[in-house]
Design a protein around this motif. Sequence first.
Motif, PDB file in Angstrom:
ATOM      1  N   HIS A  43      42.678  40.316  48.698  1.00  0.00           N
ATOM      2  CA  HIS A  43      42.404  39.458  47.079  1.00  0.00           C
ATOM      3  C   HIS A  43      42.946  38.178  47.632  1.00  0.00           C
ATOM      4  O   HIS A  43      43.085  37.696  48.043  1.00  0.00           O
ATOM      5  CB  HIS A  43      42.517  39.709  46.023  1.00  0.00           C
ATOM      6  CG  HIS A  43      42.136  39.390  44.218  1.00  0.00           C
ATOM      7  ND1 HIS A  43      43.093  38.305  43.855  1.00  0.00           N
ATOM      8  CD2 HIS A  43      40.512  38.174  43.806  1.00  0.00           C
ATOM      9  CE1 HIS A  43      42.563  37.203  43.100  1.00  0.00           C
ATOM     10  NE2 HIS A  43      41.236  37.602  43.357  1.00  0.00           N
ATOM     11  N   ARG A  44      40.880  37.038  47.845  1.00  0.00           N
ATOM     12  CA  ARG A  44      42.028  36.351  48.555  1.00  0.00           C
ATOM     13  C   ARG A  44      42.485  35.926  49.560  1.00  0.00           C
ATOM     14  O   ARG A  44      43.688  35.073  49.759  1.00  0.00           O
ATOM     15  CB  ARG A  44      42.638  35.171  47.691  1.00  0.00           C
ATOM     16  CG  ARG A  44      41.641  34.808  45.733  1.00  0.00           C
ATOM     17  CD  ARG A  44      42.744  33.891  45.104  1.00  0.00           C
ATOM     18  NE  ARG A  44      41.583  34.345  43.852  1.00  0.00           N
ATOM     19  CZ  ARG A  44      42.578  33.610  42.919  1.00  0.00           C
ATOM     20  NH1 ARG A  44      43.826  32.614  42.586  1.00  0.00           N
ATOM     21  NH2 ARG A  44      42.409  34.113  41.422  1.00  0.00           N
ATOM     22  N   GLU A  70      38.250  39.902  49.739  1.00  0.00           N
ATOM     23  CA  GLU A  70      37.505  39.202  48.655  1.00  0.00           C
ATOM     24  C   GLU A  70      38.231  37.148  48.772  1.00  0.00           C
ATOM     25  O   GLU A  70      38.769  37.100  49.496  1.00  0.00           O
ATOM     26  CB  GLU A  70      37.943  39.533  47.476  1.00  0.00           C
ATOM     27  CG  GLU A  70      37.396  38.598  46.648  1.00  0.00           C
ATOM     28  CD  GLU A  70      37.907  38.208  46.078  1.00  0.00           C
ATOM     29  OE1 GLU A  70      36.701  37.210  44.705  1.00  0.00           O
ATOM     30  OE2 GLU A  70      38.391  36.858  46.020  1.00  0.00           O
ATOM     31  N   ASP A  80      35.976  32.842  47.651  1.00  0.00           N
ATOM     32  CA  ASP A  80      35.473  32.390  46.477  1.00  0.00           C
ATOM     33  C   ASP A  80      35.235  31.015  47.145  1.00  0.00           C
ATOM     34  O   ASP A  80      35.478  30.596  47.943  1.00  0.00           O
ATOM     35  CB  ASP A  80      36.610  32.234  45.695  1.00  0.00           C
ATOM     36  CG  ASP A  80      37.854  33.032  44.806  1.00  0.00           C
ATOM     37  OD1 ASP A  80      36.956  34.011  43.863  1.00  0.00           O
ATOM     38  OD2 ASP A  80      38.693  33.137  45.154  1.00  0.00           O
ATOM     39  N   HIS A 125      39.761  28.729  44.973  1.00  0.00           N
ATOM     40  CA  HIS A 125      38.892  29.498  44.513  1.00  0.00           C
ATOM     41  C   HIS A 125      38.928  28.890  42.534  1.00  0.00           C
ATOM     42  O   HIS A 125      38.029  28.944  42.478  1.00  0.00           O
ATOM     43  CB  HIS A 125      40.573  30.475  43.560  1.00  0.00           C
ATOM     44  CG  HIS A 125      40.188  30.756  42.539  1.00  0.00           C
ATOM     45  ND1 HIS A 125      40.487  30.554  41.101  1.00  0.00           N
ATOM     46  CD2 HIS A 125      39.948  32.394  42.004  1.00  0.00           C
ATOM     47  CE1 HIS A 125      40.516  31.321  39.813  1.00  0.00           C
ATOM     48  NE2 HIS A 125      40.411  32.407  40.879  1.00  0.00           N
ATOM     49  N   ASN A 174      34.038  40.749  51.044  1.00  0.00           N
ATOM     50  CA  ASN A 174      33.228  39.865  49.416  1.00  0.00           C
ATOM     51  C   ASN A 174      33.038  38.671  49.238  1.00  0.00           C
ATOM     52  O   ASN A 174      34.245  37.649  48.702  1.00  0.00           O
ATOM     53  CB  ASN A 174      33.932  40.657  48.344  1.00  0.00           C
ATOM     54  CG  ASN A 174      33.733  40.506  47.030  1.00  0.00           C
ATOM     55  OD1 ASN A 174      34.872  41.093  46.107  1.00  0.00           O
ATOM     56  ND2 ASN A 174      32.749  40.459  46.497  1.00  0.00           N
ATOM     57  N   GLU A 232      32.389  35.906  46.450  1.00  0.00           N
ATOM     58  CA  GLU A 232      32.955  35.225  45.377  1.00  0.00           C
ATOM     59  C   GLU A 232      32.302  34.237  45.133  1.00  0.00           C
ATOM     60  O   GLU A 232      32.812  33.221  45.197  1.00  0.00           O
ATOM     61  CB  GLU A 232      33.625  35.702  43.962  1.00  0.00           C
ATOM     62  CG  GLU A 232      33.620  35.338  42.536  1.00  0.00           C
ATOM     63  CD  GLU A 232      34.647  35.267  41.951  1.00  0.00           C
ATOM     64  OE1 GLU A 232      35.622  35.929  42.341  1.00  0.00           O
ATOM     65  OE2 GLU A 232      35.123  35.031  40.451  1.00  0.00           O
ATOM     66  N   LYS A 274      31.782  30.833  42.589  1.00  0.00           N
ATOM     67  CA  LYS A 274      32.224  30.751  41.364  1.00  0.00           C
ATOM     68  C   LYS A 274      31.670  30.491  40.298  1.00  0.00           C
ATOM     69  O   LYS A 274      29.946  29.685  41.188  1.00  0.00           O
ATOM     70  CB  LYS A 274      33.074  29.753  41.477  1.00  0.00           C
ATOM     71  CG  LYS A 274      34.087  29.853  42.380  1.00  0.00           C
ATOM     72  CD  LYS A 274      34.798  31.209  42.592  1.00  0.00           C
ATOM     73  CE  LYS A 274      35.913  31.068  41.076  1.00  0.00           C
ATOM     74  NZ  LYS A 274      36.676  32.284  41.427  1.00  0.00           N
ATOM     75  N   PHE A 302      30.854  35.602  38.404  1.00  0.00           N
ATOM     76  CA  PHE A 302      30.596  36.625  36.635  1.00  0.00           C
ATOM     77  C   PHE A 302      29.248  35.283  36.276  1.00  0.00           C
ATOM     78  O   PHE A 302      28.720  36.054  35.304  1.00  0.00           O
ATOM     79  CB  PHE A 302      31.447  35.274  36.175  1.00  0.00           C
ATOM     80  CG  PHE A 302      32.927  36.180  36.675  1.00  0.00           C
ATOM     81  CD1 PHE A 302      33.810  37.211  35.811  1.00  0.00           C
ATOM     82  CD2 PHE A 302      33.944  35.673  37.246  1.00  0.00           C
ATOM     83  CE1 PHE A 302      34.797  37.668  36.373  1.00  0.00           C
ATOM     84  CE2 PHE A 302      35.084  36.517  38.126  1.00  0.00           C
ATOM     85  CZ  PHE A 302      35.619  37.503  36.963  1.00  0.00           C
ATOM     86  N   LEU A 359      30.740  40.784  38.491  1.00  0.00           N
ATOM     87  CA  LEU A 359      31.602  40.471  38.182  1.00  0.00           C
ATOM     88  C   LEU A 359      31.923  40.431  37.061  1.00  0.00           C
ATOM     89  O   LEU A 359      30.883  39.818  35.844  1.00  0.00           O
ATOM     90  CB  LEU A 359      32.460  39.014  38.043  1.00  0.00           C
ATOM     91  CG  LEU A 359      33.010  39.807  40.295  1.00  0.00           C
ATOM     92  CD1 LEU A 359      33.798  37.649  40.710  1.00  0.00           C
ATOM     93  CD2 LEU A 359      33.793  39.483  39.802  1.00  0.00           C
ATOM     94  N   TYR A 378      39.155  44.815  39.542  1.00  0.00           N
ATOM     95  CA  TYR A 378      40.241  43.119  40.776  1.00  0.00           C
ATOM     96  C   TYR A 378      41.232  43.010  39.024  1.00  0.00           C
ATOM     97  O   TYR A 378      41.016  43.370  38.306  1.00  0.00           O
ATOM     98  CB  TYR A 378      39.778  42.066  40.432  1.00  0.00           C
ATOM     99  CG  TYR A 378      38.663  41.351  39.283  1.00  0.00           C
ATOM    100  CD1 TYR A 378      39.624  40.748  38.723  1.00  0.00           C
ATOM    101  CD2 TYR A 378      37.538  41.884  38.632  1.00  0.00           C
ATOM    102  CE1 TYR A 378      38.812  39.935  37.399  1.00  0.00           C
ATOM    103  CE2 TYR A 378      36.964  41.544  37.487  1.00  0.00           C
ATOM    104  CZ  TYR A 378      37.931  40.310  36.950  1.00  0.00           C
ATOM    105  OH  TYR A 378      38.090  39.412  35.866  1.00  0.00           O
ATOM    106  N   ILE A 408      40.195  45.931  44.157  1.00  0.00           N
ATOM    107  CA  ILE A 408      40.698  44.402  45.135  1.00  0.00           C
ATOM    108  C   ILE A 408      42.147  43.805  44.581  1.00  0.00           C
ATOM    109  O   ILE A 408      42.414  44.277  43.292  1.00  0.00           O
ATOM    110  CB  ILE A 408      39.243  43.472  44.296  1.00  0.00           C
ATOM    111  CG1 ILE A 408      38.557  43.953  44.396  1.00  0.00           C
ATOM    112  CG2 ILE A 408      40.204  42.130  44.587  1.00  0.00           C
ATOM    113  CD1 ILE A 408      37.091  43.532  43.948  1.00  0.00           C
TER     114      ILE A 408
HETATM  115  O1  G3P Z   1      35.772  39.605  43.194  1.00  0.00           O
HETATM  116  C1  G3P Z   1      37.480  40.049  42.472  1.00  0.00           C
HETATM  117  C2  G3P Z   1      38.159  38.464  41.144  1.00  0.00           C
HETATM  118  O2  G3P Z   1      38.461  37.086  42.685  1.00  0.00           O
HETATM  119  C3  G3P Z   1      37.279  38.034  40.302  1.00  0.00           C
HETATM  120  O3  G3P Z   1      38.673  36.647  39.804  1.00  0.00           O
HETATM  121  O4  G3P Z   1      39.557  34.777  39.084  1.00  0.00           O
HETATM  122  O5  G3P Z   1      40.234  36.588  41.241  1.00  0.00           O
HETATM  123  O6  G3P Z   1      38.076  35.190  41.514  1.00  0.00           O
HETATM  124  P1  G3P Z   1      39.153  35.698  40.252  1.00  0.00           P
END
Ligand code: G3P
Length: 267
Positions: free
Chosen positions: A18-19, A45, A47, A60, A117, A119, A121, A156, A182, A229, A249
């Motif tokens: 994650h990130r 993952e 953003d 993020h 992955n 994401e 925003k 999302f 998401l 996640y 995640i």
């Molecule tokens: O992609 C999963 C997770 O990253 C979604 O929430 O706020 O951490 O980007 P957030």
Amino acid sequence: MESINLLEHKKRPWVVAHRGYRGKFPENTLAAFEAAIDVEADMIELDVCLTSDRVPVVIHDETLDRTTDGKGLVSEHSLSDLKKLDAGSWFSAEFRNENIPTLEELLQKIRGRITVNIEIKLESFEAPAPPDSIEIQVCKLVEKLGMTDSVIISSFEHLFFARIQRWYRAQKKSTALRMAPLQGSPLAEEFAVALCKRNKAYSYHPDESLVTHSLIQTLKADGLRIFPYTINDEKRMEKLIKWGVSGIISDEPERLWKVIREQRSLE
Ligand code: G3P
Ligand code: MG
């Protein structure tokens, strides 16, 4: 491994960092992504959002304040302004040379080494969509770099997925990118499946608190994968793996690997 097609043959959940390796490195920086590769995560993952001069960058928050030495909205700064910022010191002085990567720089660096992955925003959603909307820029970049089998696009904002499908139709191509809604708030199982089907999703990415054994089974019965996640707790990792989750995640990819290995040795 950089191929999702190949990952699909693994008989274990995928380790999604994650990130990047967020637990031990400044999130969404090259250092965090390299660390995730070093510990053999299956996927990173990240953003993305747009700068004021409309370049997709990896960060993020909507604002710069938490993870850089800048202030204010990312979308109100040009790329050249953002590149002057330190995106590592807030985490630890040893990372003071980290900056905000553009999506292109990051993909160029990791191409052929790991899957991603991306994401998008939800704050970057624009209605109506300009020709250089973020989702179309992301699709073009992934296609240009030949990375379609390395990428899952999640958001999302589920309207991005219809836009991506429309873009592929306009190119007279079938949609090559894997897409994943998401979901952060409760949704009945049948609605989760309907959401995925409506968006021609590859996988479903819910907040981990929404995941039950039954949800996993329902999605899998419909040919869908599920990547919750964000799970850092070993006990919760164990439970989700026993329930048959497709991947996890996590900010802690090494911890997740340990749990996966321990469970496999018990089988
Ligand atoms: O992609 C999963 C997770 O990253 C979604 O929430 O706020 O951490 O980007 P957030
Ligand atoms: Mg994210």
